[in-house]
Design a protein around this motif. Structure first.
Motif, PDB file in Angstrom:
ATOM      1  N   ALA A 258      37.217  32.006  29.300  1.00 25.14           N
ATOM      2  CA  ALA A 258      36.113  31.834  30.251  1.00 25.14           C
ATOM      3  C   ALA A 258      36.670  31.409  31.614  1.00 25.14           C
ATOM      4  CB  ALA A 258      35.122  30.792  29.717  1.00 25.14           C
ATOM      5  N   GLY A 259      37.676  30.549  31.600  1.00 28.09           N
ATOM      6  CA  GLY A 259      38.299  30.086  32.844  1.00 28.09           C
ATOM      7  C   GLY A 259      38.943  31.227  33.621  1.00 28.09           C
ATOM      8  N   ARG A 260      39.617  32.118  32.881  1.00 27.92           N
ATOM      9  CA  ARG A 260      40.248  33.270  33.550  1.00 27.92           C
ATOM     10  C   ARG A 260      39.186  34.178  34.167  1.00 27.92           C
ATOM     11  NH1 ARG A 260      43.859  33.128  29.122  1.00 27.92           N
ATOM     12  NH2 ARG A 260      42.481  34.507  27.931  1.00 27.92           N
ATOM     13  N   ALA A 261      38.079  34.355  33.457  1.00 30.89           N
ATOM     14  CA  ALA A 261      37.023  35.248  33.960  1.00 30.89           C
ATOM     15  C   ALA A 261      36.432  34.694  35.256  1.00 30.89           C
ATOM     16  CB  ALA A 261      35.942  35.431  32.894  1.00 30.89           C
ATOM     17  N   ILE A 262      36.182  33.399  35.290  1.00 32.21           N
ATOM     18  CA  ILE A 262      35.554  32.858  36.502  1.00 32.21           C
ATOM     19  C   ILE A 262      36.578  32.753  37.640  1.00 32.21           C
ATOM     20  CG2 ILE A 262      35.774  30.337  36.178  1.00 32.21           C
ATOM     21  CD1 ILE A 262      32.517  32.179  37.114  1.00 32.21           C
ATOM     22  N   ASP A 263      37.865  32.579  37.290  1.00 34.20           N
ATOM     23  CA  ASP A 263      38.922  32.668  38.311  1.00 34.20           C
ATOM     24  C   ASP A 263      38.868  34.018  39.029  1.00 34.20           C
ATOM     25  OD1 ASP A 263      40.198  30.199  38.148  1.00 34.20           O
ATOM     26  OD2 ASP A 263      41.798  30.901  36.807  1.00 34.20           O
ATOM     27  N   GLU A 264      38.647  35.071  38.252  1.00 32.00           N
ATOM     28  CA  GLU A 264      38.578  36.422  38.831  1.00 32.00           C
ATOM     29  C   GLU A 264      37.455  36.522  39.841  1.00 32.00           C
ATOM     30  OE1 GLU A 264      38.511  40.385  36.817  1.00 32.00           O
ATOM     31  OE2 GLU A 264      38.948  39.133  35.060  1.00 32.00           O
ATOM     32  N   VAL A 265      36.322  35.879  39.516  1.00 33.83           N
ATOM     33  CA  VAL A 265      35.188  35.928  40.450  1.00 33.83           C
ATOM     34  C   VAL A 265      35.562  35.190  41.734  1.00 33.83           C
ATOM     35  CG1 VAL A 265      32.758  35.384  40.815  1.00 33.83           C
ATOM     36  CG2 VAL A 265      33.551  36.046  38.530  1.00 33.83           C
ATOM     37  N   HIS A 266      36.138  33.987  41.585  1.00 32.73           N
ATOM     38  CA  HIS A 266      36.499  33.234  42.798  1.00 32.73           C
ATOM     39  C   HIS A 266      37.529  33.999  43.648  1.00 32.73           C
ATOM     40  CE1 HIS A 266      34.375  29.496  43.315  1.00 32.73           C
ATOM     41  NE2 HIS A 266      34.424  29.249  42.010  1.00 32.73           N
ATOM     42  N   ALA A 267      38.386  34.769  42.981  1.00 33.20           N
ATOM     43  CA  ALA A 267      39.376  35.543  43.752  1.00 33.20           C
ATOM     44  C   ALA A 267      38.687  36.527  44.689  1.00 33.20           C
ATOM     45  CB  ALA A 267      40.313  36.276  42.793  1.00 33.20           C
TER      46      ALA A 267
END
Lengths: 363, 363
Positions: free
Chosen positions: A148-157
């Motif tokens: 889940a953390g990786r997925a939301i990191d992608e959004v912030h990127a």
């Protein structure tokens, strides 16, 4: 599932309760993997302190319940028809009960109906048992939260590409919500785009305010993955130069947030993590502007135990997962927050978010 | 808002209660227009039977609460800090209370905390008051539900183009969810695409089942509009010819559904509308396959009072809005349902959905 159910029953017995009564929501999903929607018809997992659990469910939900892991595990499903009294059905399963734990999220109208059907059974909040279990994550659960953390990191990127003067918070928020789904979440649970003075409201969502050069913009976003585990990450952005005062305060916040997560390890209390962030902000005169606790646990819910707050003397254990998210909020002016999800590892913190924590200045 | 608040206070007084305690959810939105998310921190509107209402809210929610209609209406907002006891704050507002109405959807853990803080105050489900008000819609509310009905009609108009052999329910469901948002809803609340034997589960959602020629497909979908009002409409489709038996049963269902909504008018009881549909299906041997009530009220929630169910002797009144949705469900074989939202008008039914009710055969 069997292990979780028998552990819950044992803990209920230790608490002196005759049973746990669990309605649709994260506790039910945690115990038996049944992701049912809370509706007005009673669905209730009855977990006796001793004996076999039973799922009481509306007749029309039987196929859905049987198709869930409940069916595979061979848990008895007792259905009720539209004109039956399901509360009586639960009461009849627990004759002579004097103490029951009711799901923290159970609707009050259902808890009151259960009380009427079981007048001799004193009700207690089942969270004392369920939170105890749920806040201690298994390695699989920590791995799910990493996903889940990786997925939301992608959004912030992708967020800097969405921030332009002239766009409204609402437009940016709509794009972010779409990205939350595109990155693998099944729901976009919250999207905060708090620009300029709106940043001073920690739970601002979006508005029709138009982004302007010089704005600081707090972007706090999260969703739920297909496995039920949640993401939650905040970064603060600036459209051009937010000014010297702001940059100075942000630098202090960044130190405070880092110091707080660096302090995470088994045995350290929740309140002491809060104190690390708070002391650092207070040392620079920003304590008054840090108006909320430092963090909250996360798992099948975005907010769950353990809470990283003054007064919570619970010592951290390996496998606990929570946010570390200090901020500062000056009404009428601006706000800032930096939030990462952190797992308590065997000898220190494990960060589940990886976007840079510097203020991201978008030119 | 003032009118609704004083009406609620008066009804609470009539019930012999000292106050209503309303937490975030549809009741709070209905009373004061504050669309707050239910979270672990206590937000609670205290509506005394006599005296001014007060909103108890976490300090960090003050800006959001003040920006909502609560702020404009001049309702007193009492905030609490992260280490304060908000339940004590509520109790101190209601000294000497012996009976309080608690929000039907209040989390049990909060109701139990309020009980601990106010041990002398017996709790009752506030729905007795709030549902009484909410199920009698104003003309503005009926108009809002008409808007929601038009939006979901638009989605159903596009459904045939999404149904093709070889696609999965999940793929179709994803497209429908996107359309629900594109047609003006702010959330897609549920998407049921129940094909072939999955149609026999009334609350099936979606699965990886691949659509096949000959399938009947129950599509039951709804969302929430920006004003908070909900849509909910079911149509049944067929991919090619579903066979003689199915067509015969569907024709009976269509008659039953029509007869039920045609019977809607002030003074007719809820259970009699249910009986109209049920009698028609029973007359053709389909009664055993109609395993749920005929309908539910709809407004700020998808399911609310009045329920169109045997045993509910409530007479319909002008302004009541509800679904009429009989169906038949044969395990392992198929299912069907036709659902419209109907408003009780001054002298008959007003349909809020307008898609054709014939089985839509997609070739």
């Amino acid at each position: 599932m069997r292990e979780r159910l028998s552990r819950a029953a044992r803990l209920a017995a230790d608490a002196g309760w005759d049973a746990l009564l669990i309605t649709p929501g994260p506790d039910l999903r945690y115990l038996v993997g049944y992701d049912a929607v809370p509706l007005e018809r009673l669905t209730c997992l009855v977990v006796p302190a001793s004996g076999d659990p039973v799922l009481v469910a509306p007749l029309l939900e039987r196929p859905a319940a049987a198709a869930s892991p409940v069916g595979g595990a061979g848990i008895d499903i007792r259905t009720w028809g539209e004109t039956d009294d399901p509360y009586r059905l639960v009461a009849d399963l627990l004759p002579g009960s004097s103490r029951v734990g009711v799901d923290d999220h159970m609707w009050a109208v259902k808890a009151l109906s259960l009380r009427a059907a079981m007048p001799a059974a004193e009700q207690y909040a089942a969270g004392a048992v369920l939170s105890h279990m749920r806040m201690r994550k298994s390695p699989d659960e920590v791995a799910a939260l990493m996903g889940a953390g990786r997925a939301i990191d992608e959004v912030h990127a992708a967020v800097p590409s969405l921030l332009r003067p002239g766009r409204t918070e609402r437009e940016v928020g709509r794009d972010i919500a779409a990205l939350i789904l595109e990155t693998g979440h099944v729901t976009a649970d919250f999207v905060i785009v708090a620009s300029g003075p709106n940043g001073a409201s920690p739970h601002h969502e979006v508005s029709d305010r138009v982004l302007q050069v010089g704005d600081a913009i707090v972007v706090d976003i999260g969703g739920t993955m297909p496995d039920g585990y949640c993401s939650d990450e905040t970064r603060t952005y600036a459209l051009g130069d937010p000014g010297e005062d702001y940059l100075r305060a942000y630098a202090v916040l960044q130190q405070a947030q880092r110091a707080a997560w660096e302090a995470v390890r088994p045995g350290v209390t929740c309140e002491s993590i809060d104190a690390v962030a708070r002391d650092r902000l207070e040392a620079d005169g920003l304590g008054q502007l840090f108006i909320h606790r430092t963090g909250h646990g996360i798992g099948l819910e975005t907010h769950e135990e353990p809470y990283i707050v003054s007064g919570n003397t619970l010592p951290l254990e390996e496998g606990m997962t929570f946010s570390v998210e200090p901020g500062f909020y000056a009404e009428g002016r601006w706000g800032a927050r930096i939030e990462d999800i952190v797992a308590c590892g065997g000898d220190g913190p494990v960060l589940l978010n990886h976007r840079p924590r510097d203020l991201v200045v978008v030119d």
